[in-house]
Design a protein around this motif. Structure first.
Motif, short mmCIF file in Angstrom:
data_model
loop_
_atom_site.label_atom_id
_atom_site.label_comp_id
_atom_site.label_asym_id
_atom_site.label_seq_id
_atom_site.Cartn_x
_atom_site.Cartn_y
_atom_site.Cartn_z
N ASP A 63 0.83 -1.20 0.00
CA ASP A 63 0.00 0.00 0.00
C ASP A 63 0.87 1.26 0.00
O ASP A 63 0.61 2.22 -0.74
N GLY A 64 1.93 1.23 0.82
CA GLY A 64 2.82 2.39 0.90
C GLY A 64 3.55 2.65 -0.41
O GLY A 64 3.67 3.80 -0.85
N ILE A 65 4.04 1.60 -1.05
CA ILE A 65 4.75 1.75 -2.33
C ILE A 65 3.80 2.26 -3.41
O ILE A 65 4.15 3.13 -4.21
N ARG A 66 2.59 1.73 -3.44
CA ARG A 66 1.60 2.20 -4.42
C ARG A 66 1.29 3.69 -4.23
O ARG A 66 1.20 4.44 -5.20
N GLN A 67 1.14 4.10 -3.00
CA GLN A 67 0.80 5.50 -2.72
C GLN A 67 1.93 6.45 -3.08
O GLN A 67 1.71 7.49 -3.72
N ILE A 68 3.16 6.10 -2.69
CA ILE A 68 4.26 7.02 -2.95
C ILE A 68 4.63 7.06 -4.44
O ILE A 68 4.98 8.11 -4.97
N THR A 69 4.51 5.92 -5.14
CA THR A 69 4.81 5.93 -6.57
C THR A 69 3.74 6.69 -7.35
O THR A 69 4.04 7.40 -8.30
N ALA A 70 2.48 6.55 -6.91
CA ALA A 70 1.41 7.29 -7.57
C ALA A 70 1.59 8.78 -7.39
O ALA A 70 1.45 9.57 -8.34
N PHE A 71 1.93 9.19 -6.19
CA PHE A 71 2.14 10.61 -5.91
C PHE A 71 3.33 11.15 -6.69
O PHE A 71 3.28 12.24 -7.27
N ALA A 72 4.42 10.38 -6.74
CA ALA A 72 5.63 10.82 -7.45
C ALA A 72 5.39 10.91 -8.95
O ALA A 72 5.95 11.79 -9.62
N CYS A 73 4.57 10.03 -9.49
CA CYS A 73 4.27 10.05 -10.93
C CYS A 73 3.33 11.20 -11.29
O CYS A 73 3.56 11.93 -12.26
N GLU A 74 2.27 11.34 -10.52
CA GLU A 74 1.23 12.31 -10.85
C GLU A 74 1.61 13.74 -10.49
O GLU A 74 1.17 14.69 -11.14
N ARG A 75 2.45 13.90 -9.45
CA ARG A 75 2.82 15.25 -8.99
C ARG A 75 4.32 15.31 -8.76
O ARG A 75 4.80 15.60 -7.68
N GLU A 76 5.03 15.01 -9.85
CA GLU A 76 6.49 14.86 -9.74
C GLU A 76 7.18 16.11 -9.20
O GLU A 76 8.04 16.02 -8.32
N SER A 77 6.86 17.28 -9.73
CA SER A 77 7.54 18.50 -9.30
C SER A 77 7.29 18.78 -7.82
O SER A 77 8.20 19.20 -7.09
N GLU A 78 6.05 18.53 -7.36
CA GLU A 78 5.73 18.73 -5.94
C GLU A 78 6.48 17.72 -5.09
O GLU A 78 6.99 18.05 -4.00
N ALA A 173 13.69 7.10 -10.72
CA ALA A 173 13.99 6.06 -11.70
C ALA A 173 13.31 4.76 -11.32
O ALA A 173 12.80 4.04 -12.18
N TRP A 174 13.28 4.43 -10.03
CA TRP A 174 12.58 3.22 -9.58
C TRP A 174 11.08 3.37 -9.76
O TRP A 174 10.39 2.41 -10.12
N VAL A 175 10.58 4.57 -9.51
CA VAL A 175 9.15 4.83 -9.69
C VAL A 175 8.74 4.56 -11.13
O VAL A 175 7.71 3.93 -11.41
N GLN A 176 9.56 5.03 -12.08
CA GLN A 176 9.26 4.84 -13.50
C GLN A 176 9.38 3.37 -13.92
O GLN A 176 8.74 2.93 -14.86
N LYS A 177 10.19 2.63 -13.17
CA LYS A 177 10.37 1.20 -13.47
C LYS A 177 9.12 0.40 -13.08
O LYS A 177 8.76 -0.56 -13.75
N TYR A 178 8.46 0.83 -12.00
CA TYR A 178 7.29 0.11 -11.51
C TYR A 178 6.05 0.96 -11.72
O TYR A 178 5.60 1.68 -10.82
N THR A 179 5.50 0.91 -12.91
CA THR A 179 4.34 1.73 -13.26
C THR A 179 3.01 1.05 -12.95
O THR A 179 2.00 1.72 -12.79
N ASP A 180 3.00 -0.25 -12.85
CA ASP A 180 1.75 -0.98 -12.58
C ASP A 180 2.04 -2.08 -11.57
O ASP A 180 2.36 -3.22 -11.92
N ILE A 181 1.96 -1.74 -10.30
CA ILE A 181 2.34 -2.67 -9.23
C ILE A 181 1.15 -3.54 -8.84
O ILE A 181 0.15 -3.06 -8.30
N GLN A 182 1.27 -4.81 -9.14
CA GLN A 182 0.21 -5.76 -8.83
C GLN A 182 0.49 -6.54 -7.55
O GLN A 182 -0.43 -6.89 -6.82
N GLU A 183 1.75 -6.83 -7.30
CA GLU A 183 2.11 -7.59 -6.11
C GLU A 183 3.49 -7.17 -5.62
O GLU A 183 4.28 -6.60 -6.37
N LEU A 184 3.76 -7.47 -4.36
CA LEU A 184 5.03 -7.12 -3.74
C LEU A 184 6.06 -8.19 -4.07
O LEU A 184 5.78 -9.38 -3.96
N THR A 185 7.24 -7.77 -4.49
CA THR A 185 8.32 -8.72 -4.79
C THR A 185 9.55 -8.37 -3.96
O THR A 185 9.70 -7.25 -3.47
N ALA A 186 10.45 -9.36 -3.81
CA ALA A 186 11.68 -9.14 -3.06
C ALA A 186 12.52 -8.05 -3.70
O ALA A 186 13.11 -7.21 -3.02
#
Length: 237
Positions: A63-78, A173-186
């Motif tokens: 949940d945390g990774i999904r939220q922070i990646t969504a925020f970083a993608c949608e509001r990158e400058s902020e 760069a990691w955010v851009q790598k994981y654009t559609d997170i379906q499950e948590l991986t190691a």
């Protein structure tokens, strides 16, 4: 058991700082596996268990990774502005504290040089015996060596903190790598997470509630403004 759990080595006790041990047994379903504070296991009364199940942590991380990646993608400058501002504030405070300790240590080293020099002169003049001189200088020199090692450590830490302070580009760069997170991986855990702090479970309104704090690689602690300041999860006893 032939495999390394994805969260192994990532969880730390928020109270004593020790790592949390993975507890698992052959034949257990994944939802039975849990972590427990190392101090609690090793030192009687040293800490509370901080026991938390793997699935609870995994759910919160996903949940945390999904939220922070969504925020970083949608509001990158902020996102960049918030992370940069927070990192500089944290860095300034850390460097200020380190500088203060560094100055105090260096001043004490100089003072010890003067003390040892006066002891040497007193020994030559016969004011103190050779035996007394040896004992006193040995103590002062030991303190001085400890301080000198600490000075080297502080300088190295300050340099490392400064060099790694603003790595928001790496995180993006990691955010851009994981654009559609379906499950948590190691792999995802190791790339995004530096460590996870686990707090002692509390009983609130009859519910067992436990908090965790995520420390992200490159950017430290960060909570998107659309989420609560702390993450809570009710877990069954």
């Amino acid at each position: 058991m032939g495999e390394m759990p994805p969260l192994s080595g990532m969880l730390f006790c928020a109270d004593c700082g020790a790592k949390l041990y993975q507890v698992r047994h052959r034949g257990w379903e994944h939802d039975k596996e849990y972590f427990v504070c190392a101090t609690y296991r090793k030192v009687k009364g040293g800490c509370s268990s901080h026991q938390i199940r793997n699935v609870v942590v995994e759910e919160l991380l996903l949940d945390g990774i999904r939220q922070i990646t969504a925020f970083a993608c949608e509001r990158e400058s902020e996102f960049v502005q918030m992370v940069t501002s927070k990192t500089r504030t944290d860095l300034d405070k850390s460097l200020c504290d380190s500088n203060r300790e560094l100055e105090q240590s260096q001043a004490r080293i100089t003072k010890l040089d003067d003390i040892i020099q006066r002891l040497y002169e007193d020994n030559l003049s016969g004011k103190i015996s050779d035996e007394r001189f040896s004992k006193m200088t040995a103590n002062y020199e030991s303190e001085q060596h400890t301080l000198e090692s600490r000075v080297v450590e502080l300088k190295g830490t300050m340099t490392a903190e400064h060099d790694s302070a603003l790595n928001v580009d790496h995180f993006l760069a990691w955010v851009q790598k994981y654009t559609d997170i379906q499950e948590l991986t190691a792999e995802m855990i190791r790339e995004f997470i530096e460590k996870i702090l686990v707090y002692k479970a509390e009983r609130i309104d009859g519910r067992r509630v436990q908090r965790i704090k995520i420390v992200w690689n490159c950017i430290g602690e960060f909570t998107p403004p659309t989420t609560a300041a702390t993450q809570e999860q009710e877990k069954s006893a």
